[in-house]
Design a protein around this motif. Structure first.
Motif, PDB file in Angstrom:
ATOM      1  N   ILE A   5      58.279  66.559  23.564  1.00 50.91           N
ATOM      2  CA  ILE A   5      57.503  66.623  23.519  1.00 50.91           C
ATOM      3  C   ILE A   5      57.058  66.416  21.624  1.00 50.91           C
ATOM      4  O   ILE A   5      57.746  66.953  20.710  1.00 50.91           O
ATOM      5  N   ARG A   6      55.663  66.132  21.643  1.00 53.62           N
ATOM      6  CA  ARG A   6      54.966  66.250  20.413  1.00 53.62           C
ATOM      7  C   ARG A   6      53.401  66.269  20.015  1.00 53.62           C
ATOM      8  O   ARG A   6      53.258  66.503  20.648  1.00 53.62           O
ATOM      9  N   ASN A   7      53.449  67.295  19.261  1.00 50.36           N
ATOM     10  CA  ASN A   7      51.903  67.364  19.007  1.00 50.36           C
ATOM     11  C   ASN A   7      51.622  65.816  18.025  1.00 50.36           C
ATOM     12  O   ASN A   7      51.910  65.328  16.924  1.00 50.36           O
ATOM     13  N   TYR A   8      50.144  65.209  18.730  1.00 48.91           N
ATOM     14  CA  TYR A   8      49.745  63.760  18.567  1.00 48.91           C
ATOM     15  C   TYR A   8      49.376  64.106  17.126  1.00 48.91           C
ATOM     16  O   TYR A   8      49.525  63.212  16.524  1.00 48.91           O
ATOM     17  N   ARG A  48      53.539  63.417  25.238  1.00 51.19           N
ATOM     18  CA  ARG A  48      55.813  63.401  25.779  1.00 51.19           C
ATOM     19  C   ARG A  48      55.596  61.484  24.951  1.00 51.19           C
ATOM     20  O   ARG A  48      57.512  61.342  24.011  1.00 51.19           O
ATOM     21  N   HIS A  49      55.069  60.514  24.789  1.00 53.97           N
ATOM     22  CA  HIS A  49      55.519  59.261  24.111  1.00 53.97           C
ATOM     23  C   HIS A  49      55.114  58.341  23.657  1.00 53.97           C
ATOM     24  O   HIS A  49      53.886  58.460  24.010  1.00 53.97           O
ATOM     25  N   LEU A  50      54.832  58.401  21.671  1.00 53.19           N
ATOM     26  CA  LEU A  50      54.293  57.630  21.251  1.00 53.19           C
ATOM     27  C   LEU A  50      53.697  56.403  22.231  1.00 53.19           C
ATOM     28  O   LEU A  50      52.300  56.263  21.698  1.00 53.19           O
ATOM     29  N   VAL A  51      54.615  55.387  22.064  1.00 51.53           N
ATOM     30  CA  VAL A  51      54.269  54.471  22.659  1.00 51.53           C
ATOM     31  C   VAL A  51      53.130  53.659  23.847  1.00 51.53           C
ATOM     32  O   VAL A  51      51.936  53.417  24.003  1.00 51.53           O
ATOM     33  N   ASP A  52      52.694  54.935  24.673  1.00 48.84           N
ATOM     34  CA  ASP A  52      52.107  55.156  25.966  1.00 48.84           C
ATOM     35  C   ASP A  52      51.314  55.678  25.209  1.00 48.84           C
ATOM     36  O   ASP A  52      49.667  55.124  25.541  1.00 48.84           O
ATOM     37  N   THR A  53      51.461  56.369  24.089  1.00 50.47           N
ATOM     38  CA  THR A  53      50.192  56.946  23.830  1.00 50.47           C
ATOM     39  C   THR A  53      48.967  55.797  22.907  1.00 50.47           C
ATOM     40  O   THR A  53      47.803  55.758  22.827  1.00 50.47           O
ATOM     41  N   TYR A  54      49.331  55.434  22.013  1.00 48.15           N
ATOM     42  CA  TYR A  54      49.771  53.818  21.639  1.00 48.15           C
ATOM     43  C   TYR A  54      48.569  53.546  22.823  1.00 48.15           C
ATOM     44  O   TYR A  54      47.569  52.394  22.632  1.00 48.15           O
ATOM     45  N   PHE A  55      49.216  52.631  23.083  1.00 46.85           N
ATOM     46  CA  PHE A  55      48.775  51.666  24.710  1.00 46.85           C
ATOM     47  C   PHE A  55      47.343  52.372  25.445  1.00 46.85           C
ATOM     48  O   PHE A  55      46.122  51.391  25.634  1.00 46.85           O
ATOM     49  N   ASN A  60      37.454  55.081  19.738  1.00 53.57           N
ATOM     50  CA  ASN A  60      36.510  56.148  19.308  1.00 53.57           C
ATOM     51  C   ASN A  60      37.958  57.825  18.836  1.00 53.57           C
ATOM     52  O   ASN A  60      37.095  58.145  18.562  1.00 53.57           O
ATOM     53  N   GLU A  61      38.601  57.595  19.674  1.00 52.10           N
ATOM     54  CA  GLU A  61      38.532  59.753  19.709  1.00 52.10           C
ATOM     55  C   GLU A  61      40.405  59.074  18.727  1.00 52.10           C
ATOM     56  O   GLU A  61      40.033  60.054  17.763  1.00 52.10           O
ATOM     57  N   LEU A  62      40.645  58.104  18.378  1.00 54.29           N
ATOM     58  CA  LEU A  62      41.501  57.946  17.862  1.00 54.29           C
ATOM     59  C   LEU A  62      41.302  58.040  16.374  1.00 54.29           C
ATOM     60  O   LEU A  62      41.513  59.159  15.683  1.00 54.29           O
ATOM     61  N   LYS A  63      39.717  57.676  16.228  1.00 54.51           N
ATOM     62  CA  LYS A  63      38.948  57.497  14.745  1.00 54.51           C
ATOM     63  C   LYS A  63      38.330  59.062  14.380  1.00 54.51           C
ATOM     64  O   LYS A  63      38.656  59.953  13.147  1.00 54.51           O
ATOM     65  N   GLN A  64      38.596  59.428  15.612  1.00 54.66           N
ATOM     66  CA  GLN A  64      37.389  61.155  15.424  1.00 54.66           C
ATOM     67  C   GLN A  64      38.888  61.740  15.155  1.00 54.66           C
ATOM     68  O   GLN A  64      38.986  63.081  13.586  1.00 54.66           O
TER      69      GLN A  64
END
Length: 90
Positions: A5-8, A48-55, A60-64
């Motif tokens: 697990i990681r803090n995004y 948990r998985h960075l690749v899932d987060t990117y997908f 807009n959430e990422l930009k924020q």
């Protein structure tokens, strides 16, 4: 068992620092302090998985999130600069 697990926000902060060339430019101790002070101003978002987060992430959430990180980063740099100057004056 080891959990992955990681803090995004940490992941995004390190990407921003790398993109700006600060990972190579700043001393390691200062960089660690900068990351800690910056992350302490931000909420936590575990992944948990960075690749899932990117997908699945919303643009807009990422930009924020990146805007929040930039604002916290600016405050952190000012804070560290002020405290480094204070330490040198003593």
């Amino acid at each position: 068992m080891q959990l992955e697990i990681r803090n995004y926000y940490e992941v995004l902060l390190l990407e921003i620092l790398s993109d700006e060339g600060l990972m190579d430019e700043l001393p390691e101790d200062y960089l660690a302090d900068l990351c800690c002070v910056t992350l302490n101003q931000l909420p936590v978002r575990y992944i948990r998985h960075l690749v899932d987060t990117y997908f699945f992430e919303d643009y807009n959430e990422l930009k924020q999130m990146k805007e929040e990180i930039q604002a916290a980063l600016e405050k952190s740099r000012a804070f560290l600069k002020a405290n480094l100057n204070k330490d040198r004056a003593v």
